[in-house]
Scaffold this motif. Structure first.
Motif, short mmCIF file in Angstrom:
data_model
loop_
_atom_site.label_atom_id
_atom_site.label_comp_id
_atom_site.label_asym_id
_atom_site.label_seq_id
_atom_site.Cartn_x
_atom_site.Cartn_y
_atom_site.Cartn_z
N GLY A 82 0.80 -1.22 0.00
CA GLY A 82 0.00 0.00 0.00
C GLY A 82 0.83 1.27 0.00
N SER A 83 2.02 1.23 0.64
CA SER A 83 2.88 2.41 0.69
C SER A 83 3.65 2.61 -0.62
CB SER A 83 3.86 2.28 1.85
OG SER A 83 4.77 1.20 1.64
N LEU A 84 3.71 1.58 -1.45
CA LEU A 84 4.48 1.67 -2.70
C LEU A 84 3.59 1.97 -3.90
CD1 LEU A 84 6.68 -1.54 -2.20
CD2 LEU A 84 7.34 0.82 -1.69
N ALA A 85 2.30 1.68 -3.79
CA ALA A 85 1.43 1.73 -4.96
C ALA A 85 1.39 3.10 -5.63
CB ALA A 85 0.01 1.30 -4.56
N GLY A 86 1.43 4.18 -4.84
CA GLY A 86 1.29 5.52 -5.42
C GLY A 86 2.60 6.14 -5.88
N LEU A 87 3.73 5.43 -5.79
CA LEU A 87 5.03 6.00 -6.14
C LEU A 87 5.36 5.73 -7.61
CD1 LEU A 87 7.11 4.94 -3.00
CD2 LEU A 87 5.71 6.99 -3.34
N GLN A 93 12.80 3.78 -6.92
CA GLN A 93 14.25 3.58 -6.93
C GLN A 93 14.90 4.27 -5.74
OE1 GLN A 93 15.11 5.11 -10.84
NE2 GLN A 93 14.94 3.09 -11.82
N GLN A 94 14.36 5.43 -5.33
CA GLN A 94 14.89 6.13 -4.16
C GLN A 94 14.64 5.32 -2.89
OE1 GLN A 94 16.78 8.92 -4.06
NE2 GLN A 94 16.98 8.43 -1.88
N VAL A 95 13.44 4.68 -2.79
CA VAL A 95 13.15 3.83 -1.64
C VAL A 95 14.14 2.66 -1.59
CG1 VAL A 95 11.45 2.25 -0.62
CG2 VAL A 95 10.72 4.45 -1.55
N ALA A 96 14.40 2.06 -2.74
CA ALA A 96 15.34 0.94 -2.79
C ALA A 96 16.74 1.37 -2.38
CB ALA A 96 15.35 0.32 -4.19
#
Length: 339
Positions: A82-87, A93-96
């Protein structure tokens, strides 16, 4: 004669006219995930703006596949879908990158190693599947992977002076002499709780290995099954050597012989149900298993500790049921309670 005109810019376009599009099933196989999971992701979170075929099936572009692959990788690292769906792709890539930096900079607390479950792994491909933070977080206990080792001989040599809680192996094929070969190659590891992910084996070989307490799982299996399998192996692993889970005690002597119990089971009672007979029969079975566990053959020290534990636990259960039978005997006046 007028010169030929150049093709319109719109024909060249930014997107090739023959862009490769893939259906849901093909994308799920590429990402090594169930088709149902991918469809749920799309239905709940609308992760991509995929096109639809003439028959109504969703189609994915190369960019869609790359984005889904990164999202799946991040969920395996513990991030919520759910926290990744809107990115967008740049934000993902920044989260990774942030996750990788934090993981590299995080020190390992010295006390963390004390409560870790130390699992020796034989098989490189199996170790790669286990080395996923998202999978290990759901295990519910700190896990330290020892290895991976290519062969059991290599593991036996490397772990001679190591504390090991359990052994996990990947074997393409199990044959009749496999267990004997393992015990010869790594005698120090043969007495550990053990699980084997195997490709092929006869039913007779599987029955033999299961009879000695080895947990078997037929490959291939999804990660969620591997996780449940590990939890089962964790339950079989021996308690820490420094803190035994049970104090060995001398079992209490029996109150009644088998002959007295048989006589009680065959007598008529004033109790309307058949509980008196069932209690007497349970007592005979517990006494028989108590003797059996005391005489059972032991391959090594771990086997001896297991059978001592079973004998102790059975003696405690037998003592409790003797208390129950004593109360029935007093009520019925059929068997006098012995001191």
């Amino acid at each position: 004669m007028s010169p030929e005109k150049a093709p319109p810019a719109s024909v060249a376009g930014d997107r090739p006219a023959t862009e490769s599009l893939r259906r849901t099933g093909a994308v799920a196989r590429m990402l090594r995930m169930p088709v149902a999971t991918l469809r749920v992701w799309e239905r709940r979170y609308a992760l991509t703006q995929g096109k639809l075929s003439a028959s109504g099936q969703r189609l994915y572009s190369e960019a869609d596949v790359r984005r889904l692959a990164l999202i799946r990788q991040l969920t395996e690292l513990g991030h919520a879908i759910g926290s990744l769906a809107g990115l967008d792709m740049e934000q993902l890539q920044q989260v990774a990158a942030t996750h990788a930096e934090l993981h590299a900079a995080r020190p390992t607390p010295p006390q963390a190693a004390q409560g870790q479950w130390r699992l020796a792994v034989v098989g490189t491909s199996l170790a790669q599947r286990l080395d996923k933070p998202g999978l290990l977080q759901r295990l519910g206990r700190p896990l330290q992977l020892l290895g991976p080792f290519e062969t059991i001989e290599q593991a036996g040599l490397a772990l001679k002076r190591e504390e090991v809680d359990a052994l996990l192996l990947h074997e393409p094929q199990l044959h009749a002499g496999w267990l004997g070969a393992l015990e010869s190659a790594a005698p120090g590891l043969s007495g550990l709780p053990m699980a084997v992910l195997y490709g092929f084996a006869s039913e007779a070989v599987c029955e033999t290995l299961a009879a000695v307490g080895i947990s078997l799982l037929r490959a291939p299996q999804p990660d969620v099954v591997i996780l449940q399998w590990l939890r089962g192996l964790l339950a079989l692993s021996a308690p820490p050597r420094s803190a035994p889970a049970w104090p060995p005690q001398a079992p209490a002597p029996r109150r009644w012989s088998d002959q007295e119990l048989i006589a009680f089971a065959n007598r008529s009672t004033t109790v309307a149900c058949e509980c008196p007979r069932h209690v007497a029969e349970l007592l005979m079975q517990l006494s028989q298993f108590e003797r059996y566990s005391a005489q059972c053959a032991n391959r090594n020290e771990a086997d001896a500790q297991l059978h001592q534990f079973l004998q102790q636990l059975t003696a405690e259960s037998r003592h409790r049921f003797e208390t129950a039978l004593s109360r029935i005997a007093q009520h019925e006046g059929l068997i006098a309670e012995q001191p």
